[in-house]
Every structure is written in structure tokens, then in C-alpha cells.
Design a protein around this motif. Structure first.
Motif, PDB file in Angstrom:
ATOM      1  N   GLY A 132       0.809  -1.213   0.000  1.00  8.89           N
ATOM      2  CA  GLY A 132       0.000   0.000   0.000  1.00  8.89           C
ATOM      3  C   GLY A 132       0.840   1.259   0.000  1.00  8.89           C
ATOM      4  N   ASP A 133       1.885   1.256   0.809  1.00  7.34           N
ATOM      5  CA  ASP A 133       2.780   2.420   0.867  1.00  7.34           C
ATOM      6  C   ASP A 133       3.464   2.662  -0.476  1.00  7.34           C
ATOM      7  N   ARG A 182       0.877   3.985  -2.999  1.00  7.71           N
ATOM      8  CA  ARG A 182       0.539   5.377  -2.686  1.00  7.71           C
ATOM      9  C   ARG A 182       1.654   6.311  -3.170  1.00  7.71           C
ATOM     10  N   ALA A 183       2.908   5.932  -2.909  1.00 11.69           N
ATOM     11  CA  ALA A 183       4.041   6.755  -3.339  1.00 11.69           C
ATOM     12  C   ALA A 183       4.067   6.881  -4.861  1.00 11.69           C
ATOM     13  N   ALA A 184       3.797   5.784  -5.560  1.00 13.13           N
ATOM     14  CA  ALA A 184       3.778   5.828  -7.030  1.00 13.13           C
ATOM     15  C   ALA A 184       2.647   6.720  -7.530  1.00 13.13           C
ATOM     16  N   ARG A 185       1.479   6.605  -6.913  1.00 10.21           N
ATOM     17  CA  ARG A 185       0.333   7.442  -7.306  1.00 10.21           C
ATOM     18  C   ARG A 185       0.669   8.919  -7.135  1.00 10.21           C
ATOM     19  N   LYS A 186       1.260   9.256  -6.007  1.00 12.39           N
ATOM     20  CA  LYS A 186       1.598  10.651  -5.743  1.00 12.39           C
ATOM     21  C   LYS A 186       2.682  11.148  -6.693  1.00 12.39           C
ATOM     22  N   GLN A 187       3.653  10.277  -7.005  1.00 14.27           N
ATOM     23  CA  GLN A 187       4.712  10.655  -7.946  1.00 14.27           C
ATOM     24  C   GLN A 187       4.118  10.984  -9.310  1.00 14.27           C
ATOM     25  N   LEU A 188       3.044  10.281  -9.680  1.00 13.73           N
ATOM     26  CA  LEU A 188       2.371  10.519 -10.953  1.00 13.73           C
ATOM     27  C   LEU A 188       1.337  11.651 -10.860  1.00 13.73           C
ATOM     28  N   SER A 189       1.247  12.284  -9.704  1.00 13.28           N
ATOM     29  CA  SER A 189       0.307  13.384  -9.451  1.00 13.28           C
ATOM     30  C   SER A 189      -1.145  12.973  -9.712  1.00 13.28           C
ATOM     31  N   LEU A 190      -1.478  11.753  -9.303  1.00 10.64           N
ATOM     32  CA  LEU A 190      -2.857  11.270  -9.431  1.00 10.64           C
ATOM     33  C   LEU A 190      -3.558  11.325  -8.081  1.00 10.64           C
ATOM     34  N   THR A 191      -4.822  11.685  -8.106  1.00 12.32           N
ATOM     35  CA  THR A 191      -5.629  11.600  -6.899  1.00 12.32           C
ATOM     36  C   THR A 191      -6.150  10.170  -6.782  1.00 12.32           C
ATOM     37  N   GLN A 192      -6.647   9.821  -5.619  1.00  9.29           N
ATOM     38  CA  GLN A 192      -7.254   8.495  -5.457  1.00  9.29           C
ATOM     39  C   GLN A 192      -8.436   8.307  -6.412  1.00  9.29           C
ATOM     40  N   PRO A 193      -9.328   9.294  -6.560  1.00  4.82           N
ATOM     41  CA  PRO A 193     -10.419   9.122  -7.526  1.00  4.82           C
ATOM     42  C   PRO A 193      -9.939   8.959  -8.971  1.00  4.82           C
ATOM     43  N   LEU A 245     -10.680   5.543 -11.160  1.00  8.98           N
ATOM     44  CA  LEU A 245     -11.335   5.605 -12.468  1.00  8.98           C
ATOM     45  C   LEU A 245     -10.490   4.922 -13.546  1.00  8.98           C
ATOM     46  N   ALA A 246      -9.215   5.205 -13.553  1.00  8.43           N
ATOM     47  CA  ALA A 246      -8.325   4.628 -14.556  1.00  8.43           C
ATOM     48  C   ALA A 246      -8.212   3.114 -14.420  1.00  8.43           C
ATOM     49  N   ALA A 247      -8.277   2.602 -13.193  1.00  6.59           N
ATOM     50  CA  ALA A 247      -8.137   1.166 -12.953  1.00  6.59           C
ATOM     51  C   ALA A 247      -9.473   0.430 -12.977  1.00  6.59           C
ATOM     52  N   GLY A 248     -10.564   1.174 -13.020  1.00  6.40           N
ATOM     53  CA  GLY A 248     -11.876   0.530 -13.035  1.00  6.40           C
ATOM     54  C   GLY A 248     -12.282  -0.043 -11.693  1.00  6.40           C
ATOM     55  N   VAL A 249     -11.849   0.611 -10.629  1.00  6.72           N
ATOM     56  CA  VAL A 249     -12.209   0.186  -9.274  1.00  6.72           C
ATOM     57  C   VAL A 249     -12.814   1.381  -8.545  1.00  6.72           C
ATOM     58  N   GLY A 250     -13.344   1.149  -7.374  1.00  4.56           N
ATOM     59  CA  GLY A 250     -13.910   2.230  -6.579  1.00  4.56           C
ATOM     60  C   GLY A 250     -12.842   2.956  -5.776  1.00  4.56           C
ATOM     61  N   VAL A 251     -13.170   4.162  -5.380  1.00  4.08           N
ATOM     62  CA  VAL A 251     -12.248   4.943  -4.550  1.00  4.08           C
ATOM     63  C   VAL A 251     -11.986   4.218  -3.237  1.00  4.08           C
ATOM     64  N   ARG A 252     -13.019   3.586  -2.677  1.00  2.19           N
ATOM     65  CA  ARG A 252     -12.857   2.829  -1.421  1.00  2.19           C
ATOM     66  C   ARG A 252     -11.794   1.743  -1.579  1.00  2.19           C
ATOM     67  N   PHE A 253     -11.752   1.102  -2.758  1.00  2.07           N
ATOM     68  CA  PHE A 253     -10.742   0.075  -3.007  1.00  2.07           C
ATOM     69  C   PHE A 253      -9.340   0.679  -2.917  1.00  2.07           C
ATOM     70  N   ILE A 254      -9.149   1.840  -3.524  1.00  2.00           N
ATOM     71  CA  ILE A 254      -7.841   2.503  -3.490  1.00  2.00           C
ATOM     72  C   ILE A 254      -7.473   2.867  -2.056  1.00  2.00           C
ATOM     73  N   VAL A 255      -8.425   3.391  -1.319  1.00  2.00           N
ATOM     74  CA  VAL A 255      -8.190   3.749   0.090  1.00  2.00           C
ATOM     75  C   VAL A 255      -7.755   2.506   0.871  1.00  2.00           C
ATOM     76  N   ASP A 256      -8.491   1.410   0.700  1.00  2.00           N
ATOM     77  CA  ASP A 256      -8.172   0.171   1.414  1.00  2.00           C
ATOM     78  C   ASP A 256      -6.823  -0.395   0.976  1.00  2.00           C
ATOM     79  N   LEU A 257      -6.538  -0.341  -0.318  1.00  2.00           N
ATOM     80  CA  LEU A 257      -5.269  -0.842  -0.843  1.00  2.00           C
ATOM     81  C   LEU A 257      -4.101  -0.065  -0.250  1.00  2.00           C
ATOM     82  N   GLU A 258      -4.206   1.246  -0.257  1.00  5.05           N
ATOM     83  CA  GLU A 258      -3.129   2.076   0.278  1.00  5.05           C
ATOM     84  C   GLU A 258      -2.979   1.926   1.782  1.00  5.05           C
ATOM     85  N   ALA A 259      -4.043   1.514   2.457  1.00  2.97           N
ATOM     86  CA  ALA A 259      -3.986   1.283   3.902  1.00  2.97           C
ATOM     87  C   ALA A 259      -3.423  -0.100   4.239  1.00  2.97           C
TER      88      ALA A 259
END
Length: 83
Positions: free
Chosen positions: A12-13, A16-27, A31-45
Motif C-alpha cells: 500500500g505504501d 501510494r508513493a507511485a500514485r503521488k509521484q504521478l500526481s494522481l488523486t485516489q479518484p 477511475l483509470a483502474a476501473g475500481v472504486g475509490v474505497r478500493f484505493i483507500v483500502d489498498l493504500e492502507a
């Protein structure tokens, strides 16, 4: 860059670091991965019970790959099947 991952929290860490490096928000990532925001939150946790198929989609969207190293090539020598 290669990162050694041994726990869901480390995964998850790293994601999250890769997402931030790419300047992407969780939403945006969701959207790009075809999953819900809750999934991203849980994955990063580091939630340990997430669907692997969706984890792989997120890794792919972030431009990563999953590599498994140092496993024995013939697991039948290490485990008895059906016992």
C-alpha cells in the motif's frame, strides 16, 4: 525501481508513493483502474483481503509489474498434495 514487498502495508505504501509521484488523486486512479475509490483507500492502507485481480489492475495503471523471485521451481518437492 525495484521495491521488496513483504506485507500488504508495504504494498500500500509503495502504491501510494507511485500514485503521488504521478500526481494522481485516489479518484483519478480508481477511475483509470476501473475500481472504486474505497478500493484505493483500502489498498493504500494495506488491507489484506482485497481482490488480487483489482490490485494487479492498479499496479498496471501505475506502470508497474509484479515479480515473484526466489521461489522454488518445483513446489511438489516441498509440499504433499492431498494430505
Amino acid at each position: 525501481m525495484m521495491t521488496s514487498i513483504r506485507t500488504t502495508k508495504q504494498l500500500g505504501d509503495a502504491l501510494r508513493a507511485a500514485r503521488k509521484q504521478l500526481s494522481l488523486t485516489q479518484p483519478q486512479l480508481a477511475l483509470a483502474a476501473g475500481v472504486g475509490v474505497r478500493f484505493i483507500v483500502d489498498l493504500e492502507a494495506g488491507k489484506p483481503t482485497l481482490r488480487l485481480e483489482n490490485v494487479m489492475r492498479v499496479i498496471d495503471v501505475l506502470g508497474g509489474t509484479l515479480q515473484i523471485i526466489d521461489l522454488p521451481s518445483d513446489t511438489s518437492k516441498n509440499f504433499s498434495r492431498g494430505k
